[in-house]
Design an enzyme around this catalytic site. Structure first.
Site, PDB file in Angstrom:
ATOM      1  N   LYS A  45     -39.557 -38.268  -2.371  1.00  0.00           N
ATOM      2  CA  LYS A  45     -39.314 -37.167  -1.256  1.00  0.00           C
ATOM      3  C   LYS A  45     -40.632 -36.635  -0.630  1.00  0.00           C
ATOM      4  CE  LYS A  45     -40.121 -32.515  -3.290  1.00  0.00           C
ATOM      5  NZ  LYS A  45     -40.922 -31.955  -2.577  1.00  0.00           N
ATOM      6  N   ASN A  46     -41.525 -36.961  -0.992  1.00  0.00           N
ATOM      7  CA  ASN A  46     -42.740 -36.864  -0.053  1.00  0.00           C
ATOM      8  C   ASN A  46     -43.636 -37.492   0.548  1.00  0.00           C
ATOM      9  OD1 ASN A  46     -42.660 -34.249  -1.295  1.00  0.00           O
ATOM     10  ND2 ASN A  46     -44.853 -34.580  -2.908  1.00  0.00           N
ATOM     11  N   ARG A 119     -41.438 -26.720   3.730  1.00  0.00           N
ATOM     12  CA  ARG A 119     -42.338 -26.617   4.013  1.00  0.00           C
ATOM     13  C   ARG A 119     -42.248 -27.292   4.976  1.00  0.00           C
ATOM     14  NH1 ARG A 119     -46.749 -24.090   3.303  1.00  0.00           N
ATOM     15  NH2 ARG A 119     -48.170 -26.376   3.084  1.00  0.00           N
ATOM     16  N   CYS A 143     -41.746 -24.775  -2.585  1.00  0.00           N
ATOM     17  CA  CYS A 143     -41.354 -23.720  -3.773  1.00  0.00           C
ATOM     18  C   CYS A 143     -42.991 -23.057  -3.912  1.00  0.00           C
ATOM     19  CB  CYS A 143     -41.852 -24.722  -4.410  1.00  0.00           C
ATOM     20  SG  CYS A 143     -40.818 -25.901  -5.106  1.00  0.00           S
ATOM     21  N   ASP A 333     -48.269 -32.743  -9.922  1.00  0.00           N
ATOM     22  CA  ASP A 333     -46.637 -32.632 -10.118  1.00  0.00           C
ATOM     23  C   ASP A 333     -45.679 -32.246 -11.204  1.00  0.00           C
ATOM     24  OD1 ASP A 333     -46.047 -31.882  -6.996  1.00  0.00           O
ATOM     25  OD2 ASP A 333     -47.247 -33.831  -6.972  1.00  0.00           O
ATOM     26  N   VAL A 355     -55.124 -27.614  -8.100  1.00  0.00           N
ATOM     27  CA  VAL A 355     -54.446 -27.886  -6.385  1.00  0.00           C
ATOM     28  C   VAL A 355     -53.532 -25.863  -6.126  1.00  0.00           C
ATOM     29  CG1 VAL A 355     -52.745 -28.695  -5.498  1.00  0.00           C
ATOM     30  CG2 VAL A 355     -53.945 -30.160  -7.454  1.00  0.00           C
TER      31      VAL A 355
HETATM   32  N1  EPU Z   1     -53.991 -25.458   1.623  1.00  0.00           N
HETATM   33  C1  EPU Z   1     -54.910 -24.778   2.021  1.00  0.00           C
HETATM   34  N2  EPU Z   1     -54.205 -24.507   3.500  1.00  0.00           N
HETATM   35  C2  EPU Z   1     -53.726 -25.487   4.193  1.00  0.00           C
HETATM   36  C3  EPU Z   1     -53.068 -26.250   3.659  1.00  0.00           C
HETATM   37  C4  EPU Z   1     -53.067 -25.861   2.119  1.00  0.00           C
HETATM   38  O1  EPU Z   1     -54.840 -23.414   2.028  1.00  0.00           O
HETATM   39  O2  EPU Z   1     -53.261 -25.390   5.643  1.00  0.00           O
HETATM   40  C5  EPU Z   1     -53.626 -25.417   0.138  1.00  0.00           C
HETATM   41  C6  EPU Z   1     -53.089 -25.274  -1.096  1.00  0.00           C
HETATM   42  O3  EPU Z   1     -52.350 -23.715  -0.766  1.00  0.00           O
HETATM   43  C7  EPU Z   1     -52.433 -26.044  -2.320  1.00  0.00           C
HETATM   44  C8  EPU Z   1     -53.954 -27.338  -1.419  1.00  0.00           C
HETATM   45  O4  EPU Z   1     -54.061 -26.789  -0.326  1.00  0.00           O
HETATM   46  O5  EPU Z   1     -53.731 -25.027  -2.724  1.00  0.00           O
HETATM   47  C9  EPU Z   1     -53.433 -28.309  -1.940  1.00  0.00           C
HETATM   48  O6  EPU Z   1     -52.321 -28.063  -0.844  1.00  0.00           O
HETATM   49  P1  EPU Z   1     -51.204 -29.739  -0.076  1.00  0.00           P
HETATM   50  O7  EPU Z   1     -51.712 -29.472   1.383  1.00  0.00           O
HETATM   51  O8  EPU Z   1     -52.517 -30.433  -1.021  1.00  0.00           O
HETATM   52  O9  EPU Z   1     -49.996 -29.369  -0.269  1.00  0.00           O
HETATM   53  P2  EPU Z   1     -48.837 -30.160   0.094  1.00  0.00           P
HETATM   54  O10 EPU Z   1     -48.823 -31.007   1.219  1.00  0.00           O
HETATM   55  O11 EPU Z   1     -48.600 -28.811   0.618  1.00  0.00           O
HETATM   56  C10 EPU Z   1     -48.333 -31.951  -0.894  1.00  0.00           C
HETATM   57  C11 EPU Z   1     -46.514 -31.659  -1.530  1.00  0.00           C
HETATM   58  C12 EPU Z   1     -46.763 -31.422  -2.943  1.00  0.00           C
HETATM   59  C13 EPU Z   1     -47.528 -31.252  -3.350  1.00  0.00           C
HETATM   60  C14 EPU Z   1     -48.374 -31.555  -2.942  1.00  0.00           C
HETATM   61  C15 EPU Z   1     -50.023 -32.693  -4.019  1.00  0.00           C
HETATM   62  C16 EPU Z   1     -45.105 -32.448  -0.190  1.00  0.00           C
HETATM   63  C17 EPU Z   1     -43.799 -32.051   0.449  1.00  0.00           C
HETATM   64  N3  EPU Z   1     -45.303 -31.565  -0.775  1.00  0.00           N
HETATM   65  O12 EPU Z   1     -47.554 -30.299  -0.536  1.00  0.00           O
HETATM   66  O13 EPU Z   1     -45.489 -31.380  -3.052  1.00  0.00           O
HETATM   67  O14 EPU Z   1     -47.347 -31.230  -4.665  1.00  0.00           O
HETATM   68  O15 EPU Z   1     -48.964 -32.192  -1.513  1.00  0.00           O
HETATM   69  O16 EPU Z   1     -50.597 -33.614  -3.764  1.00  0.00           O
HETATM   70  O17 EPU Z   1     -45.686 -33.621   0.185  1.00  0.00           O
HETATM   71  C18 EPU Z   1     -43.562 -31.133  -5.217  1.00  0.00           C
HETATM   72  O18 EPU Z   1     -43.246 -32.840  -4.702  1.00  0.00           O
HETATM   73  O19 EPU Z   1     -43.068 -30.160  -6.210  1.00  0.00           O
HETATM   74  C19 EPU Z   1     -44.578 -30.461  -4.631  1.00  0.00           C
HETATM   75  C20 EPU Z   1     -45.361 -29.572  -4.363  1.00  0.00           C
END
Ligand code: EPU
Length: 460
Positions: A45-46, A119, A143, A333, A355
């Site tokens: 998915k990611n 997102r 989520c 995850d 995280v």
């Molecule tokens: N964060 C910030 N500001 C930002 C972006 C992120 O403070 O502008 C913080 C987030 O709030 C979080 C941390 O940084 O506390 C990490 O966020 P990250 O940006 O790494 O995560 P993401 O890109 O939003 C993706 C996956 C998530 C997975 C995380 C960590 C997708 C669509 N989502 O999220 O997957 O947990 O990376 O590996 O790729 C899931 O599959 O259930 C899921 C939530």
């Protein structure tokens, strides 16, 4: 053509990226049956959703393979289509063809209608700025696992020369002077922000140096796709990525990396239920950290060329102390499904979530089913905060073994929801798990897989 399968999963077509929806809200599960059998995981998915966005950057058609039937794919497909990308199924099941030759601006209401539950729209910024000179991003979903801000994304876009206007309905982003390569250091190796920089820098003028980048396997797969398209990206030591902008990118042909989060979820289900599940498509190289923990808890696995068999070898499970982290650490995850298995281990396990600031909400339902889990909102050790300004140190202490019993529970988010499913499958007696539609965001054909593994359930 609409169709409803025996499991109640309604699909417009059985092919990749097709509309996936449910005509029911709850699963009624009779637990206590070890899950046994073979299932297959497809593309992650990611990665898949980001690869679909990347197709916008090409001048020609792309082919993405192993696309799972999940609703996040459907959301991104809808968003691409309102921007003029033609998305069709290919010859093989799981093939998706993405043709961006008629990319156009979408009306705000069209974008809004497709974006509410994901997102991913934030990642459309760079490609749309390159193709159309502007992007509109509505309020973002995803989520319920904390605030999930987008400040890193917007700061990075500003470094490239983008102008960000916050409107009541969302964010408008323009680039009056074009996008130029930049030196960017992320405050945290954010997966999404790293993808944002990659998708923007590949066609920006000049070179971009990204520091403190995420290096998850899904990011490496996205880089592989962009390289196929004609990008020049080098991954340097110490989380540094250099991107030399190019004028033109072509379409790509790519088989998506497998979904290691889904594989870890089924592995945890095998352990919690005392079962034996072979996950076709799973690969050891991207699951090593998980496999170590799985073995320490008392799980067993056999690695095959085309998959991994996860099973409970008998005997007592053992407690562990783990901390979620960025790659190559233990993925955030993975903790929710594993915690269900930890309720069956003898002794106290500790899971630190570093995280996200709110990813233990699902444990309330587990306690309702008989688990003994205490969440410490400030963590236990007072270690340094990973993202300054925010407290990301929650810890859960899981004391076991506790027999689980059936209960009525409601799915809160994707991974927490899968944990509820595993808990209900582990528990003696009947459970009703409502709001299960969320699980289709990331688990393709999960009802078919449950059936294949011998789970006893009906839909309501
Ligand atoms: N964060 C910030 N500001 C930002 C972006 C992120 O403070 O502008 C913080 C987030 O709030 C979080 C941390 O940084 O506390 C990490 O966020 P990250 O940006 O790494 O995560 P993401 O890109 O939003 C993706 C996956 C998530 C997975 C995380 C960590 C997708 C669509 N989502 O999220 O997957 O947990 O990376 O590996 O790729 C899931 O599959 O259930 C899921 C939530």
């Amino acid at each position: 053509m609409s169709d409803t399968s025996a499991t109640g999963l309604a699909t417009d077509s059985r092919k990749a990226g097709a509309r996936v929806g449910y005509n029911f809200d709850a699963l009624v599960i009779d637990g206590g049956v070890p899950l046994k059998g073979t299932i297959e995981v497809l593309g992650a998915k990611n990665l898949v959703t980001k690869a679909m966005v990347a197709s916008l950057l090409g001048e020609t058609q792309s082919l993405l393979r192993d696309v799972p039937e999940i609703s996040d794919v459907q959301v991104v497909r809808g968003l691409l289509e309102v921007h003029g990308v033609t998305v069709t199924e290919g010859v093989e099941p799981g093939d998706l063809l993405l043709d961006p030759s008629n990319v156009r601006s979408a009306h705000m209401h069209e974008i809004d209608a497709h974006a509410g539950s994901s997102r991913i729209p934030i990642l459309f910024c760079g490609p749309l700025l390159h193709q159309l000179g502007e992007a509109f991003i509505p309020d973002l979903g995803g989520c319920r696992i904390g605030d999930r801000p987008i400040d890193f994304h917007l700061d990075a876009l500003r470094h490239f020369g983008a102008v960000v206007d916050k409107l009541p309905t969302g964010i408008r982003i323009t680039a009056p002077n074009g996008l130029r390569g930049a030196a960017i250091e992320l405050p945290y190796p954010s997966v999404g922000a790293t993808e944002q920089v990659l998708l923007t820098a590949v066609r920006a003028e000049g070179t971009t140096e990204l520091r403190n980048a995420a290096i998850e396997p899904e990011i490496m797969d996205l880089i592989a796709i962009l390289q196929k398209m004609g990008a020049i990206i080098s991954v340097e030591p110490n989380r540094v990525i250099l991107i030399e902008g190019v004028d033109r990118l072509e379409g790509y042909s790519h088989r998506a990396i497998f979904d290691r989060n889904e594989a870890a979820s089924w592995a945890s289900a095998a352990l919690a239920t005392g079962g034996d599940i072979e996950v076709k498509g799973a690969k050891q190289e991207h699951m090593m950290t998980f496999l170590n923990v799985f073995r320490k808890v008392g799980g067993a696995f056999d690695v095959y060329e085309d998959g991994i068999r996860f099973y409970h070898p008998g005997g007592e499970l053992k407690p562990v102390v783990i901390e979620t982290d960025v790659h190559p650490g233990f993925m955030t995850d993975w903790q929710q499904p594993l915690i269900v298995a930890l309720t069956q281990a003898r002794g106290a396990s500790i899971v630190h979530e570093t995280v996200y600031e709110n990813r233990f909400g699902f444990t309330d339902a587990l306690n309702q089913m008989g688990a003994d889990i205490t969440v410490h909102k400030q963590g236990l050790t007072g270690t340094a905060r990973r993202v300054p300004r925010r407290n990301l140190e929650q810890a859960a202490v899981i004391v076991g073994p506790t027999p689980l019993h059936g209960a009525d529970v409601e799915v809160p988010d994707l991974r927490g929801g899968f944990s509820h499913l595993i808990a209900a499958l582990t528990a003696e007696g009947r459970s009703r798990v409502s709001n299960v539609g969320i699980i289709s965001r990331g688990y393709g054909d999960f009802l078919g897989k449950l059936e294949a593994l011998g789970a006893r359930f009906s839909v309501e």
